[in-house]
Design an enzyme around this catalytic site. Structure first.
Site, PDB file in Angstrom:
ATOM      1  N   TYR A  10     -33.078  46.805   4.119  1.00  0.00           N
ATOM      2  CA  TYR A  10     -34.511  46.646   3.828  1.00  0.00           C
ATOM      3  C   TYR A  10     -35.315  46.403   5.099  1.00  0.00           C
ATOM      4  CZ  TYR A  10     -33.516  46.726  -1.139  1.00  0.00           C
ATOM      5  OH  TYR A  10     -33.119  47.118  -2.388  1.00  0.00           O
TER       6      TYR A  10
ATOM      7  N   HIS B 288     -39.316  51.634 -11.669  1.00  0.00           N
ATOM      8  CA  HIS B 288     -38.687  52.933 -11.359  1.00  0.00           C
ATOM      9  C   HIS B 288     -38.369  53.752 -12.613  1.00  0.00           C
ATOM     10  CE1 HIS B 288     -38.582  51.813  -7.226  1.00  0.00           C
ATOM     11  NE2 HIS B 288     -37.626  50.925  -7.350  1.00  0.00           N
TER      12      HIS B 288
ATOM     13  N   HIS C  89     -31.089  50.783  -7.315  1.00  0.00           N
ATOM     14  CA  HIS C  89     -32.532  51.046  -7.305  1.00  0.00           C
ATOM     15  C   HIS C  89     -33.343  50.076  -8.170  1.00  0.00           C
ATOM     16  CE1 HIS C  89     -35.893  53.338  -6.022  1.00  0.00           C
ATOM     17  NE2 HIS C  89     -36.089  54.030  -7.134  1.00  0.00           N
ATOM     18  N   VAL C  90     -33.007  49.937  -9.430  1.00  0.00           N
ATOM     19  CA  VAL C  90     -33.688  48.981 -10.302  1.00  0.00           C
ATOM     20  C   VAL C  90     -33.060  47.611 -10.073  1.00  0.00           C
ATOM     21  CG1 VAL C  90     -34.228  48.342 -12.678  1.00  0.00           C
ATOM     22  CG2 VAL C  90     -34.213  50.751 -12.000  1.00  0.00           C
ATOM     23  N   HIS C  91     -33.881  46.634  -9.719  1.00  0.00           N
ATOM     24  CA  HIS C  91     -33.349  45.336  -9.302  1.00  0.00           C
ATOM     25  C   HIS C  91     -33.047  44.455 -10.520  1.00  0.00           C
ATOM     26  CE1 HIS C  91     -35.531  46.042  -5.220  1.00  0.00           C
ATOM     27  NE2 HIS C  91     -34.493  46.834  -5.405  1.00  0.00           N
TER      28      HIS C  91
ATOM     29  N   ASP D 106     -28.298  47.389  -3.561  1.00  0.00           N
ATOM     30  CA  ASP D 106     -29.603  46.827  -3.195  1.00  0.00           C
ATOM     31  C   ASP D 106     -29.460  45.390  -2.684  1.00  0.00           C
ATOM     32  OD1 ASP D 106     -31.914  48.770  -4.739  1.00  0.00           O
ATOM     33  OD2 ASP D 106     -29.868  48.904  -5.452  1.00  0.00           O
TER      34      ASP D 106
ATOM     35  N   ASN E  65     -33.518  54.767  -1.181  1.00  0.00           N
ATOM     36  CA  ASN E  65     -34.846  55.047  -0.627  1.00  0.00           C
ATOM     37  C   ASN E  65     -35.142  54.198   0.604  1.00  0.00           C
ATOM     38  OD1 ASN E  65     -34.862  53.124  -2.975  1.00  0.00           O
ATOM     39  ND2 ASN E  65     -36.909  52.660  -2.201  1.00  0.00           N
TER      40      ASN E  65
ATOM     41  N   HIS F 222     -28.117  56.518  -6.285  1.00  0.00           N
ATOM     42  CA  HIS F 222     -29.002  55.363  -6.134  1.00  0.00           C
ATOM     43  C   HIS F 222     -29.982  55.224  -7.291  1.00  0.00           C
ATOM     44  CE1 HIS F 222     -31.006  52.069  -4.211  1.00  0.00           C
ATOM     45  NE2 HIS F 222     -32.168  52.684  -4.271  1.00  0.00           N
TER      46      HIS F 222
ATOM     47  N   ASP G 220     -29.533  51.207  -0.556  1.00  0.00           N
ATOM     48  CA  ASP G 220     -30.484  50.190  -0.099  1.00  0.00           C
ATOM     49  C   ASP G 220     -29.729  49.048   0.565  1.00  0.00           C
ATOM     50  OD1 ASP G 220     -32.529  51.763  -0.963  1.00  0.00           O
ATOM     51  OD2 ASP G 220     -33.264  50.381  -2.496  1.00  0.00           O
TER      52      ASP G 220
END
Length: 463
Positions: free
Chosen positions: A194, A323, A350-352, A162, A228, A313, A191
């Site tokens: 962006y 999420h 996915h989870v920041h 990400d 995503n 992801h 990711d």
């Protein structure tokens, strides 16, 4: 005197963490700031000088065994040459490989000429130089091939997810590059640019991202996982083909492992067997991804590649509000296989934020039996979430409370990780928050291989 020093040391260590249900929620609090994309005139986005100079150069593994790479780059003014010149270090014999190039359109954007060139039959454990832009503005880079596939060769992976292209993203990439424990290959957890957060999915932000990461991607393979933000599904502007920019720009060696799609595949690299899964492609029973994975796990030979690593992801075990439970249906489908085949570690994004689990499984659960809590399982992998690259959506700071027992360590900070395989029995793992010095690890763990040394390597106090 010695007892006093020990008491002080314990007090200092406990000042950084608090224990809840056996897990650790770090007390380190990162100062929250605006997370902004770097402006288009930033030096990290500079276009290389010279007519039609190749840009956005990146390499990835080009086969299962590690004896091939795929070299990719973009030329803006004209097609230019599809040829790559390459040679071994200290060799005067230069070889040629030939690729292909295409452009694509996305709404009102037209890409440059995107080149992909496979280089095959490389020698293991060798430094190669390569040149793109042959005959016009030439640019020279280098890479190392991995050691021959085998159980006791050491190998070190970097982990980034990400990333995006913010000021924090630049700090993350710099932190990874300057880590004294050098990653030889990046396992990227999805990711990328962006670009889809901009109006009309502004694809110029795919170009800036490619130029930003080139300082790493041109010199060591990045192993791609889709997230995503690679979907780019935008029917309101007439873009109904998912993953169009990603698939045009980034290649994977999926055919080599019998996959039918670029989004899920496997590679071997030194002592590791790496399976890449797609959280946003169909994964239910009878789907192509399910069928492929069902056939893939039995192929893994742990005497040849003792370390079994899975990339995806969307995490399956996540104790942040952000999420939360999104990976649950995929977990229900595939977790029994992960336990049966003794996967060592699963990396997700996915989870920041950052989180590491204990070895747990929840394969007894169904919708009627009421058994819905994960249990300790030494045949299960450790699940690590590293969606903390620094993108413009910012940090996930809201955690579920109390901290669940499956969560060994969690912290809302940006960073990267290093997974350093020492031999067939042990690997050392460290997560590095951006705010620390290059050698400092915010979280560490010695992994004991599930096949060759399946002892309890838990780190929580109640394990």
């Amino acid at each position: 005197m010695g007892s006093l020093v020990l008491i002080v040391l314990v007090f200092v260590l406990n000042s950084f963490v608090m224990f809840i249900n056996g897990g650790i929620t770090s007390k380190y609090v990162r100062r929250l700031e605006g997370t902004l994309d770097m402006p288009l005139d930033s030096d990290v986005f500079h276009i290389p000088p010279g007519y039609n100079a190749p840009q956005q150069v990146h390499i990835t593994q080009g086969d299962v065994e590690g004896k091939a790479v795929i070299v990719s780059w973009v030329t803006q003014e004209a097609t230019g040459s599809n040829t790559v010149l390459y040679w071994k270090e200290n060799s005067s014999k230069k070889l040629k490989a030939h690729g292909k190039s295409k452009t694509y359109k996305f709404f009102n954007y037209t890409s440059g000429h995107i080149h992909h060139c496979p280089i095959r039959k490389l020698e293991y454990d060798t430094k190669y130089y390569y040149v793109v832009g042959v005959g016009q503005t030439e640019r020279k880079f280098w890479f190392f091939t991995p050691p021959e596939v085998g159980p006791d060769v050491p190998y070190t992976f970097g982990l980034i997810g990400d990333l995006g292209q913010t000021f924090d993203s630049n700090i993350t990439l710099t932190h990874y590059e300057k880590n004294p424990t050098k990653g030889q290959t990046v396992l990227y957890l999805g990711d990328l640019s962006y670009a889809d957060t901009y109006p009309y999915h502004d694809n110029t932000r795919w170009d800036t991202w490619g130029r930003f990461v080139e300082r790493s991607t041109a010199y060591q393979p990045w192993i791609w996982t889709t997230g995503n933000h690679e979907l780019d599904f935008a029917p309101k502007i007439g873009e109904t083909k998912p993953f169009k920019p990603f698939t045009r720009r980034y290649r994977t060696p999926y055919r080599s492992s019998g996959s039918t799609e670029t989004f899920w595949y496997s590679i071997k690299r030194g002592p590791a067997y790496i399976i890449v899964l797609a959280s946003y492609s169909a994964y239910g029973k009878y789907t192509p991804q399910y069928t492929w994975l069902e056939e893939e796990f039995p192929k893994v030979n742990r005497t040849e590649t003792p370390w079994l690593i899975v990339l995806m992801h969307s995490p399956w075990y996540n104790s942040y509000d952000y999420h939360y439970m999104e990976g649950e249906t995929m977990r229900v489908m595939y977790e029994p296989w992960f336990v049966k085949y003794k996967v060592d570690v699963v990396f997700a994004g996915h989870v920041h934020a950052y989180e590491r689990s204990e070895r747990v499984s929840n394969i007894e659960y169904n919708v009627v039996n009421g058994i819905c809590s994960p249990v300790k399982d030494l045949s299960a992998p450790v699940y690590i979430t590293i969606g903390d690259g620094g993108n413009l959506e910012g940090l996930a700071t809201n955690m579920t409370e109390p901290q669940p027992k499956y969560s060994a360590f969690r912290e809302a900070s940006f960073g990267h990780a290093i997974f350093s395989i020492k031999n067939k029995t042990h690997a050392h793992y460290g997560w590095h928050r951006n705010q620390d010095g290059y050698a400092v690890k915010g979280d560490t763990m010695w992994f004991c291989n599930r096949f060759w040394h399946p002892i309890d390597d838990s780190t929580s106090s109640d394990s």
